[in-house]
Structure formats: structure tokens, C-alpha cells
Write a protein that holds these residues in place. Sequence first.
Motif, PDB file in Angstrom:
ATOM      1  N   LEU A 374     -73.963  -0.330  34.411  1.00 58.63           N
ATOM      2  CA  LEU A 374     -74.211  -1.758  35.083  1.00 58.63           C
ATOM      3  C   LEU A 374     -75.135  -1.534  36.305  1.00 58.63           C
ATOM      4  CD1 LEU A 374     -70.934  -3.591  34.298  1.00 58.63           C
ATOM      5  CD2 LEU A 374     -73.250  -3.854  33.215  1.00 58.63           C
ATOM      6  N   HIS A 382     -69.699  -6.661  38.308  1.00 57.73           N
ATOM      7  CA  HIS A 382     -68.921  -6.231  37.266  1.00 57.73           C
ATOM      8  C   HIS A 382     -68.282  -7.306  36.632  1.00 57.73           C
ATOM      9  CE1 HIS A 382     -64.926  -6.714  39.412  1.00 57.73           C
ATOM     10  NE2 HIS A 382     -65.655  -5.853  40.148  1.00 57.73           N
ATOM     11  N   SER A 414     -70.720  -7.805  29.822  1.00 51.22           N
ATOM     12  CA  SER A 414     -71.353  -6.948  30.315  1.00 51.22           C
ATOM     13  C   SER A 414     -72.863  -7.138  29.935  1.00 51.22           C
ATOM     14  CB  SER A 414     -71.022  -5.394  30.269  1.00 51.22           C
ATOM     15  OG  SER A 414     -69.720  -5.065  30.932  1.00 51.22           O
TER      16      SER A 414
END
Length: 539
Positions: A374, A382, A414
Motif C-alpha cells: 500500500l 491502511h 485495500s
Amino acid sequence: MYKIMLVDDEAEVREGIRKRIAWHDHGYECVGDCENGMDALEAAELFKPDVVLTDINMPFMDGLELTRQLSERLPWTKVVILTGYDDFDYAQQAVKLRVNDFILKPITAEELIGVLDSIKRELDEEKDRRENLVRLERQLRESLPVLKERFLERMVGTSIGLGEMEQRMAYFGLNLPGPDYVVLAADADHFGGAAPDADRELLRFAFHNIVQEIAARETASAVFRSREEKAVCILSGSLGERLFDRAQALAEEIRRSVETYLRFTVTVGIGLPVAGLTDIRRSYRSAVAALDYRVLLGTNRVISITDLEGRRNLSAETTGDWEKRLVVGVKTGSREETERAVASIVSQMKQAAPSIEQVYIRIQKLIVSLLNALEESGGGGHPFGDAANPITEVYRFKTLDEIEAWLKELCGDSIRMLAEKRSDMARNLMAKAEAYIRDNFADPSLSLKTVCEIVHMSNSYFSAMFKARTGKTFVEYLTGQRVEKAKELLAATDLKSYEIAAEVGYADPHYFSVLFKKATGDTPTEYRQRAAAEREKAP
């Protein structure tokens, strides 16, 4: 056999030595004898003896002068001084001239044999050293291609100091002057059919050879075959001189040539452009990461990491295949791929039947890789919530089924976060492109390539994104901007048609008129007349 020469002004001495020594038994061949140093020097240049046994006191040229001359002309020749003069000065001069031995007359055959045997051992050792050196040099020459490839692989894969890097590059004759670099990684998709292993190895060699031949046209490049059978090419140049465009053209030629001549397909990943030799590792890692996108985009194509994730440091390095599939799925936005990877991970753990503590450790490693992905992809933050600790969240679950459902939900969140971030990035880049076109449409040299360089995108990717945002191609959008400005000038000024054409970026007035009529239905003159008539009617 080693060659030996005798030099003495007394014929009986020379004859006595020749007859008293069994030369062949001791590894020598007596190639001649001379009565003075001058004759001996001439004969030595002809016969190239390994050893010269000479008297000191001789006419025309004495033994010391002969020794000096031999040391200059035949430096490998060993010299033994044989004299009847027990003179310390002679011995001092002989030592300075690097004489191998200094012995006094009369000498017995046993004494002379002892000296000659000692010299032979020395000659044998020197011969062995020379042969070993020649063998090592030959082995080095034969190994240079492999050593060069291993160095290049080390250069892109590990940390090497700049000084060592430049030294080794000079040794291998690598021309990578910089200042900027782009790495390409080409990998075979499949070889077609069930080709035997031997045929596959031949195909791999041919594939690598094609990459080498194509890259050789670039004066500043280097190619090597990695341990994973990828063909890797390092391009050197300047971003200002279209280094990235060269990389894309080279990658496309490699892809097309392999398909045409070898009848199988390859995918080529293009890494991030970087500045400086020590940053080549980042370009290599991102080139290999670009290859992972075959999972989503398909095979037989050129994939530039900048088209997918911007100019960021991307890496698909993971601790195992299961982890790699999951990370790649998240980064490429494939929910189906991430769910399949999660199911595979959980299935493997179920089959292994680990303890719950082992499960926690393994999942925590996976979460760290997901967080890294990420961050590398520019997602920021997150999907765990601000109050949650990503590493300890796993302790909430007691079964693998609960963990599987949680992981799938995390991956979906995500993917959504990355999609929103990339959408924002794409919108910003397209807005930047539109603003640049509006500000520079009057520049006759304005082109698609110019705008792509401003936003750091390839032509094809930019064109697709621009059409999706504006509903127009680049040319249609640019023409619209120019026509609108021309309409404004025609209605509000007395400028001639050719002057207005130049004002809006057209060097050819006729071409401008054709485009204007196509866009408005009127010629520039007709449009001006109608605009004037409408102004007169206005109250």
C-alpha cells in the motif's frame, strides 16, 4: 630440455666441460660454445639459451659485460660466472648484474652438476608458473561473459559502492555513462506445446541472443541473463534526450522480434527511470514488478510500471509465492485474484495444521507485506481504522475461517483505497494535461508526445485516459481549443485570416481554413461576416 651455452677463451676448458657432463641426463642440451663475449652474444640472440656458463676474463668482451648485455636482450636467461680469479670486486659486480651463481676454477664435474641441477629446478618452477598463468588467463577469457553477467546481476540486485561499480564496469568494457538509467526485464510467457527441455534451453538462448542484438544498437546499454532466465537490459542516457521513449521502443522491438522469429511470446517490463548508478537497483526491482502485472493485463505485451503506479518505488519481492500472489492482486486491483490467493493461503495452513501461534506469526508477516504494498503504491494509510494496530488485529480471531473472511475484507478495502488514490492521481494528471494544452495551444510544435512527457505517461496510456476524461482525442481537444480562439479573434479583431491562423498555432492558412470550416460549417470569412451582422442587429 633446457639450452645451455659455454663461453671461455680457453678451448681446452670448453672441451673439457662439454665432455665431462652428461647434459641430457640432467635436462640440458649444449647448443654451442664460444671463445669470447662478443661471439657469445651473437650466438645467444640466435639460439636463445636458458643458461649461459661464462668465464669473466676474455678478450673483446668480458663475462661481466656479456652478462649486462644478456640481461637487457634476454632477461630470462640464467648466467653462471666461472672464473679463476678469487676477486671480491668481481663478485660484487656479478651480484649487481643478478648473476645466478659465481664459482671458481678449477671446478669438478660434481660441483658443476650441482649448480646446474639447482638452476634446472628454478627453471622448472618458472616454467610451471608461466604455464599456470597462461592457463589462468585463458580460463579468465573464457569465463569473462559469465563473470560479466554475474557482475551486472549483482549490480542491479545488491548494494555495491560507486567506486567498485565504476572499476568493474571499466574492466568489463561496459559503457553506461548516464546520467540517467532505465532497466528492462523481458520474460518468456510460454514456449508453445510440450517442447523438450533441450529445445527450451535453445529457445531461451535464442531469445537472449535477440535481446543482445537489438540492445547492441544502443551505444550505451548492457544486457545479461538473470538466474531466473529473464533477459535484462540496462539503458543509459538522459531523460531530456528521451531515454524513456528509447526504452519503450526497444521493449516493443524485442517483443515483436521474439514473436516473429521464435514463434513464442514474451512480456517486457519497463522500470522506473532513475538518476545515478547506485539507484539502478530501484529501476530493476520495478521492472520485475511490472512483469507481475501479466496476471491482470495478459501476456505478449510491454508493461511500463509508470503507467500503472506512477513514478514510485515498486517491488513485488515477497517471502513466498502465496504472499506474492496476494500482494500483486491488491496492487493490480484484482479482487478475484486476492480472494483466490487468500483461499490458497488458508488452505495451505489448514493442510499444515499449525498451532494458532504459528498462524498469527504467518498472518502478521502477510499484513506487513500488504502494508508495504500500500505504501509503495501510494495508497497511504491502511484499511484497519485509525484506532487499530494492524499487527495485533489478528489476535481477535480464533479460527482460520474467521481469518480468511477478515483477510478478504481487508484486501477488498485495500483495493478500494488504491483505486481512489489512483483515480485522484489520474484526475490530477489529466487536469494538468488539459491546462497545459489550454496554455500552449498556440505553439505550432505542441504534440501528443510533448504532453505525455509533461505528465510522465506513455502515448497509448495517456491517450486512453485522456479520451475517457474529456470524450475527445488529443487532436480533437487541441483543435477545439484553437478553433474557439480563432472564432474569438474573427469576431473581435480585424486580423487577417492568415494572421489568426498563426495566432492559434497553424503555420498553413489553407489548412487552418479547412479545419475551421469542418468544425464550424463556415469559412473564416463567412464566420466573420455573420458575427458582424449579428452585432449590428443587437440592440
